[in-house]
Each structure stands twice: as C-alpha cells, then as structure tokens.
Write a protein that holds these residues in place. Structure first.
Motif, short mmCIF file in Angstrom:
data_model
loop_
_atom_site.label_atom_id
_atom_site.label_comp_id
_atom_site.label_asym_id
_atom_site.label_seq_id
_atom_site.Cartn_x
_atom_site.Cartn_y
_atom_site.Cartn_z
N CYS A 1 27.41 -5.09 -39.26
CA CYS A 1 26.90 -3.75 -39.57
C CYS A 1 27.56 -3.21 -40.83
O CYS A 1 28.78 -3.09 -40.90
CB CYS A 1 27.13 -2.80 -38.40
SG CYS A 1 26.37 -1.19 -38.67
N HIS A 2 26.74 -2.86 -41.81
CA HIS A 2 27.21 -2.35 -43.09
C HIS A 2 27.08 -0.84 -43.21
O HIS A 2 27.25 -0.30 -44.30
CB HIS A 2 26.40 -3.01 -44.22
CG HIS A 2 26.60 -4.48 -44.33
ND1 HIS A 2 27.52 -5.04 -45.17
CD2 HIS A 2 26.00 -5.51 -43.67
CE1 HIS A 2 27.48 -6.36 -45.05
NE2 HIS A 2 26.57 -6.68 -44.14
N CYS A 3 26.77 -0.14 -42.12
CA CYS A 3 26.60 1.32 -42.20
C CYS A 3 27.92 1.98 -42.58
O CYS A 3 29.00 1.41 -42.38
CB CYS A 3 26.04 1.88 -40.89
SG CYS A 3 27.25 2.14 -39.58
N SER A 4 27.85 3.16 -43.13
CA SER A 4 29.05 3.85 -43.59
C SER A 4 30.01 4.15 -42.43
O SER A 4 31.22 4.13 -42.62
CB SER A 4 28.69 5.13 -44.34
OG SER A 4 28.01 6.02 -43.48
N LEU A 5 29.49 4.40 -41.24
CA LEU A 5 30.37 4.68 -40.10
C LEU A 5 31.19 3.45 -39.73
O LEU A 5 32.39 3.54 -39.52
CB LEU A 5 29.55 5.14 -38.89
CG LEU A 5 28.83 6.48 -39.05
CD1 LEU A 5 27.94 6.74 -37.83
CD2 LEU A 5 29.81 7.61 -39.26
N GLY B 1 37.49 -0.07 -42.00
CA GLY B 1 38.23 -0.18 -43.26
C GLY B 1 37.85 -1.41 -44.05
O GLY B 1 38.60 -1.85 -44.92
N THR B 2 36.70 -1.99 -43.74
CA THR B 2 36.24 -3.21 -44.40
C THR B 2 34.80 -3.06 -44.85
O THR B 2 34.17 -2.03 -44.64
CB THR B 2 36.34 -4.42 -43.45
OG1 THR B 2 35.49 -4.18 -42.32
CG2 THR B 2 37.76 -4.64 -42.97
N ALA B 3 34.25 -4.10 -45.43
CA ALA B 3 32.88 -4.05 -45.95
C ALA B 3 31.85 -3.94 -44.83
O ALA B 3 30.78 -3.37 -45.02
CB ALA B 3 32.58 -5.30 -46.78
N TYR B 4 32.15 -4.47 -43.68
CA TYR B 4 31.26 -4.36 -42.53
C TYR B 4 32.03 -4.66 -41.25
O TYR B 4 33.14 -5.19 -41.29
CB TYR B 4 30.04 -5.28 -42.64
CG TYR B 4 30.34 -6.74 -42.80
CD1 TYR B 4 30.51 -7.56 -41.70
CD2 TYR B 4 30.44 -7.32 -44.07
CE1 TYR B 4 30.77 -8.91 -41.84
CE2 TYR B 4 30.70 -8.66 -44.22
CZ TYR B 4 30.86 -9.46 -43.10
OH TYR B 4 31.13 -10.80 -43.25
N ALA B 5 31.42 -4.30 -40.13
CA ALA B 5 32.02 -4.59 -38.83
C ALA B 5 31.10 -5.56 -38.09
O ALA B 5 29.89 -5.42 -38.15
CB ALA B 5 32.17 -3.31 -38.01
N ASN C 1 22.95 -5.73 -40.84
CA ASN C 1 22.21 -4.48 -40.65
C ASN C 1 22.71 -3.39 -41.59
O ASN C 1 23.87 -3.42 -42.00
CB ASN C 1 22.32 -4.00 -39.21
CG ASN C 1 21.63 -4.92 -38.24
OD1 ASN C 1 21.28 -6.05 -38.57
ND2 ASN C 1 21.41 -4.44 -37.03
N PHE C 2 21.84 -2.45 -41.90
CA PHE C 2 22.12 -1.33 -42.79
C PHE C 2 22.62 -1.80 -44.16
O PHE C 2 23.53 -1.23 -44.75
CB PHE C 2 23.12 -0.35 -42.16
CG PHE C 2 22.61 0.28 -40.91
CD1 PHE C 2 21.73 1.35 -40.97
CD2 PHE C 2 22.98 -0.19 -39.66
CE1 PHE C 2 21.24 1.93 -39.81
CE2 PHE C 2 22.49 0.37 -38.50
CZ PHE C 2 21.61 1.45 -38.57
N VAL C 3 22.01 -2.85 -44.66
CA VAL C 3 22.43 -3.40 -45.95
C VAL C 3 22.19 -2.42 -47.10
O VAL C 3 22.85 -2.52 -48.13
CB VAL C 3 21.80 -4.77 -46.25
CG1 VAL C 3 22.31 -5.82 -45.27
CG2 VAL C 3 20.30 -4.71 -46.24
N SER C 4 21.29 -1.47 -46.92
CA SER C 4 21.08 -0.47 -47.98
C SER C 4 22.30 0.46 -48.08
O SER C 4 22.46 1.14 -49.08
CB SER C 4 19.81 0.34 -47.73
OG SER C 4 19.88 1.00 -46.48
N SER C 5 23.16 0.45 -47.06
CA SER C 5 24.38 1.26 -47.08
C SER C 5 25.61 0.44 -47.42
O SER C 5 26.72 0.96 -47.41
CB SER C 5 24.61 1.89 -45.70
OG SER C 5 23.62 2.80 -45.37
N LYS C 6 25.43 -0.84 -47.69
CA LYS C 6 26.60 -1.70 -47.91
C LYS C 6 27.44 -1.22 -49.08
O LYS C 6 26.95 -0.52 -49.97
CB LYS C 6 26.18 -3.15 -48.11
CG LYS C 6 25.59 -3.48 -49.45
CD LYS C 6 25.36 -4.99 -49.56
CE LYS C 6 24.93 -5.39 -50.93
NZ LYS C 6 25.88 -5.12 -51.99
#
Length: 135
Positions: free
Chosen positions: A25-29, A35-39, A109-114
């Motif tokens: 998941c790349h969402c901002s939350l 604290g990383t690029a994605y979870a 997921n949420f790559v537009s927020s990556k």
C-alpha cells in the motif's frame, strides 16, 4: 502457522491460518505510519490471530472512526490494525512476521499516492548486506 514480533521483542504474535489479500500500500497514511515508501499488509481471520506475549505493551491510534492501528509502545513497531466494519479479520503488517510466508502479494495499491522518489520496478543493484562503501 506464522509467528512474529515487534522490533524490541515485547509483542509476539501467532497466526494459525492463511494470510490473504497481501498488498503493497502506497497511500499517504501507510507511508506515514511505516515511515517507508509503502507498507505490506495482509488480512488474517481474527480467530486465527493471537497476541502471545506483550498485549499490555500495545498502544492504539484511531485515525478514522472505527479504525485502529495497534503498535508497540516501546519500539513503535506497527503490528496490526482493526476496522469495526470488518471485525472478523485483522490487517497485519507483514514486516513483523519472522516465519517464511507462503502467500504472495497480489498488487501495489494507491500508486497515484506513491512517494515521488519511489521507483516500483527500478533495476537497482541488490546486495546481501549493506551496499559497498557504507560505513
């Protein structure tokens, strides 16, 4: 069966069933929480998930009504999250799992927020340890 623990070892978990719907998941939350690029998260049936040590060391943060993120109050490791609308399962942060995981991620997921610096399929060198020249 899977087992895992937080960074400091105060919280231990066991998963007795499968891990489903594993995603990056790349969402901002998720980026802020990890604290990383994605979870990397996966769902587990609540009945298959147990805190075997350190339940009292867990703290919670509610970022939306009915949703809570559970983390170790000593080291800050995110452990799992719950959603009142889907109480039959928990979402586990797979970085805490120490067992080999047989299931695999199904998507980014949420790559537009990556993060703008994150290259999903970058052909970067890979090392078994730290990169050469690091002190």
């Amino acid at each position: 069966m899977y087992s895992g623990q937080c960074l400091c070892g105060e919280v231990n978990v066991k998963i007795s069933g499968e891990i489903s719907e594993i995603i990056h998941c790349h969402c901002s939350l998720c980026r802020k929480n990890s604290g990383t690029a994605y979870a990397t998260n996966g769902f587990v049936a609540a009945s298959d998930f147990a805190i075997t040590k350190g339940a009292s060391a867990l703290s919670r943060f509610s970022f939306k009504p009915g949703r809570q993120r559970h983390f170790c109050q000593h080291c800050g490791s995110p452990v799992y999250s719950t959603n009142a609308e889907g109480a039959s399962r928990v979402r586990v942060r797979l970085g805490i799992i120490e067992s080999d995981i047989s299931e695999r991620p199904i998507s980014h997921n949420f790559v537009s927020s990556k993060a703008n610096w994150d290259e999903l399929d970058a052909a970067l060198p890979r090392y078994d340890g730290v990169e050469p020249g690091r002190r």
